[in-house]
Design an enzyme around this catalytic site. Structure first.
Site, mmCIF file in Angstrom:
data_model
loop_
_atom_site.group_PDB
_atom_site.id
_atom_site.type_symbol
_atom_site.label_atom_id
_atom_site.label_comp_id
_atom_site.label_asym_id
_atom_site.label_seq_id
_atom_site.Cartn_x
_atom_site.Cartn_y
_atom_site.Cartn_z
ATOM 1 N N HIS A 87 -15.317 -3.385 7.704
ATOM 2 C CA HIS A 87 -14.550 -2.918 6.542
ATOM 3 C C HIS A 87 -14.593 -3.895 5.379
ATOM 4 O O HIS A 87 -13.755 -3.823 4.474
ATOM 5 C CB HIS A 87 -13.085 -2.643 6.926
ATOM 6 C CG HIS A 87 -12.929 -1.675 8.063
ATOM 7 N ND1 HIS A 87 -13.248 -0.340 7.949
ATOM 8 C CD2 HIS A 87 -12.494 -1.852 9.341
ATOM 9 C CE1 HIS A 87 -13.015 0.267 9.112
ATOM 10 N NE2 HIS A 87 -12.566 -0.621 9.963
ATOM 11 N N ARG A 120 -6.415 -8.437 -9.041
ATOM 12 C CA ARG A 120 -7.122 -9.713 -9.254
ATOM 13 C C ARG A 120 -8.551 -9.408 -9.655
ATOM 14 O O ARG A 120 -8.963 -8.245 -9.712
ATOM 15 C CB ARG A 120 -7.133 -10.534 -7.967
ATOM 16 C CG ARG A 120 -7.671 -9.739 -6.777
ATOM 17 C CD ARG A 120 -7.937 -10.574 -5.561
ATOM 18 N NE ARG A 120 -8.204 -9.780 -4.375
ATOM 19 C CZ ARG A 120 -9.354 -9.202 -4.081
ATOM 20 N NH1 ARG A 120 -10.367 -9.303 -4.924
ATOM 21 N NH2 ARG A 120 -9.518 -8.520 -2.964
ATOM 22 N N LYS A 149 0.809 -1.217 0.000
ATOM 23 C CA LYS A 149 0.000 0.000 0.000
ATOM 24 C C LYS A 149 0.843 1.268 0.000
ATOM 25 O O LYS A 149 0.464 2.268 -0.622
ATOM 26 C CB LYS A 149 -0.935 -0.009 1.215
ATOM 27 C CG LYS A 149 -1.871 -1.222 1.291
ATOM 28 C CD LYS A 149 -2.753 -1.340 0.061
ATOM 29 C CE LYS A 149 -3.736 -2.486 0.156
ATOM 30 N NZ LYS A 149 -3.141 -3.812 0.054
ATOM 31 N N GLU A 198 -3.349 7.859 7.503
ATOM 32 C CA GLU A 198 -3.923 8.837 6.592
ATOM 33 C C GLU A 198 -5.150 9.457 7.238
ATOM 34 O O GLU A 198 -5.695 8.932 8.222
ATOM 35 C CB GLU A 198 -4.297 8.192 5.258
ATOM 36 C CG GLU A 198 -5.373 7.137 5.360
ATOM 37 C CD GLU A 198 -5.650 6.435 4.035
ATOM 38 O OE1 GLU A 198 -4.738 6.371 3.193
ATOM 39 O OE2 GLU A 198 -6.786 5.952 3.850
#
Length: 494
Positions: free
Chosen positions: A237, A294, A118, A202
């Site tokens: 999530h 994917r 990430k 973030e």
């Protein structure tokens, strides 16, 4: 590259069946692999061949590269389709296939490595001019520095695993005195889940919408997007309901986000089908979230509005062929919604509710698609993801798609375990969903399990009233001998 004549599917359940279906239509033979509890699973029974690869634990079966490679060699398969999950985003597996002369139906190792990390992905898209949420542009190395940045961007902030996904290694930090403990907890969870404790932080966006773009790229430099999906209805999530296209986007915003998605795809030299995920805030500003290298679980909604078989396209691209369509060929046709039917109890924080499917009767009709990995009489076990099926509908517009999905959910009959069907019905009837004004906080802000409980109570009262009426009007002996209608009614409840 040589033509693919036999594909081994390094996966299980509904995605393995999905790949088998496209392979059959292309005239390609298929090989299933299976663990011990999956010996009689539908994907095994529908494949042309099957190979046993180990015990129930995925670490002893579906995640063991050597066993997958051995199965490919044993059956003479030309290619491996990894599905999603397991080894699908494992760069080492993609590289291993390449070295063994096996076609990996997916991106090259470089793209998986860059976009799977990430922080590396954020650094790449930042250089490409694609916005990312304010925060650390690389992994957290110094706690004091990270705390200073958190103060600058303002709470709440999001702590995320650099190597992860699916909500693991993620924490929302609402105030400064929670920062250090949240960092430690996220690092520990990331280490356990991915073997990598690197994290970054973030800004946690206000009223965020999860919007993603399906991209497809070939080996000849052609890259297209197959439009967008809204995936904001989530628990822990993780997505539960998805729809395409996203009702939030204006034509102008859709074009800007599509351009960013294609730029990111080209930037990592991507090949195959992938997804660029964004967050869109209440001001309609969008930010790069991550790339999934994917096929996505929710790919059926894209297929239904575009007419594109994404699995078949993956295979054609893996054979070295050009994309069979251009961007100009693709048009949005109507609206599609997908509900993931999990063996979970929405009244108990969506905890798994595994067990035998004594009854599994799926809805049918025009514009209704069911991708199921388990059949009636089989067991949903604790060994793997508790998804029973994906129910997808297509309508001429969003309103008709919602109506069709509600009808399909009402007709879906499952006995043996609790499911997310009541939650999906609750969501699709909710005013905020109907008006497309929801965000990723929907479950937290609007879902009340007691409303599901009250519905169950109404069913129980209805049954009691029926029995009472029979007792008052019928001979008890006759009622017992001919009381099947009531018991059938009861068993048909979800």
């Amino acid at each position: 590259m040589p033509e693919i004549k036999k594909v081994l599917i390094a996966n299980r359940g509904e995605i393995a069946l999905r790949v088998i279906h496209s392979c059959k239509e292309l005239g390609i033979k298929t090989v299933a692999v299976y663990s011990r509890p999956d010996a009689a699973s539908p994907h095994v029974l529908h494949a042309d061949e099957s190979v046993f690869i180990g015990e129930a634990a995925s670490s002893e079966s579906y995640l063991v590269m050597d066993k997958i490679i051995d199965a490919v060699k044993k059956t003479g398969a030309d290619a491996v389709h990894p599905g999603y999950g397991f080894l699908s985003e494992n760069a080492a597996f993609s590289e291993r296939c390449e070295k063994e002369g096996i076609i990996f139906i997916g991106p090259k190792p470089h793209a998986i490595t860059v976009m799977g990390d990430k922080t590396a992905a954020r650094e790449l898209v930042t250089k490409l001019g694609i916005p990312t949420p304010p925060g650390l542009k690389s992994e957290l190395k110094d706690l004091e520095e990270a705390s200073t940045i958190a103060d600058e961007i303002g709470y709440p902030i999001l702590v995320k695993a650099a190597a992860g996904g699916g909500g693991k290694g993620m924490r929302i930090v609402h105030k400064k005195d929670e920062f250090e403990s949240s960092i430690k907890a996220a690092k520990s969870e990331a280490k356990n889940a991915f073997g990598d404790d690197r994290i970054y932080i973030e800004k946690y966006l206000e009223e965020p919408r999860h919007v993603e773009f399906q991209v497809v790229a070939d080996m000849h430099g052609n890259v297209v997007h197959v439009f967008d999906r809204e995936c904001s209805i989530q628990r822990r999530h993780q997505k539960v309901i998805e729809e395409a296209p996203c009702a939030l986007l204006t034509p102008e915003l859709r074009e800007k986000m599509a351009e960013a998605a294609i730029k990111a795809t080209k930037g990592c030299d991507y090949i195959g089908a992938g997804t660029i995920e964004f967050l869109v805030d209440k001001h309609l500003d969008f930010y790069f979230l991550e790339m999934n290298t994917r096929l996505q679980v929710e790919h059926p909604v894209t297929e239904m509005i575009s007419g594109v078989d994404l699995v078949a396209t993956q295979i054609l691209v893996a054979e070295g062929k050009k994309l069979p369509f251009t961007q100009e060929d693709l048009k949005i046709n109507g609206h599609s919604i997908e509900c993931r039917i999990y063996a979970e109890d929405p009244e108990d924080n969506f905890l798994p509710s595994t067990g035998m499917l004594h009854k599994h009767r799926v809805p049918t009709g025009d514009g209704i698609r069911v991708d199921a990995g388990v059949e009636e009489g089989q067991e949903v076990t604790i060994n793997y993801d508790p998804m029973i099926s994906k129910l997808t509908v297509h309508g001429k517009d969003r309103k008709s798609a919602i109506s069709k999905m509600l009808r399909a959910l009402d007709e879906y009959e499952i006995v043996g375990c609790k499911t997310t069907i009541p939650f999906c019905e609750f969501t699709l009837r909710h005013e905020d969903f109907v008006e497309a004004k929801y965000d990723t906080h929907f479950v937290k802000d609007h879902f009340n399990p007691e409303e599901l409980e009250s519905k169950v109570d109404e069913d129980i009262l209805a049954l009691a009233a029926t029995l009472l009426k029979q007792v008052e009007t019928e001979d008890p002996k006759e009622m017992l001998s001919a009381g099947n209608s009531t018991s059938d009614w009861w068993l048909n409840r979800r």
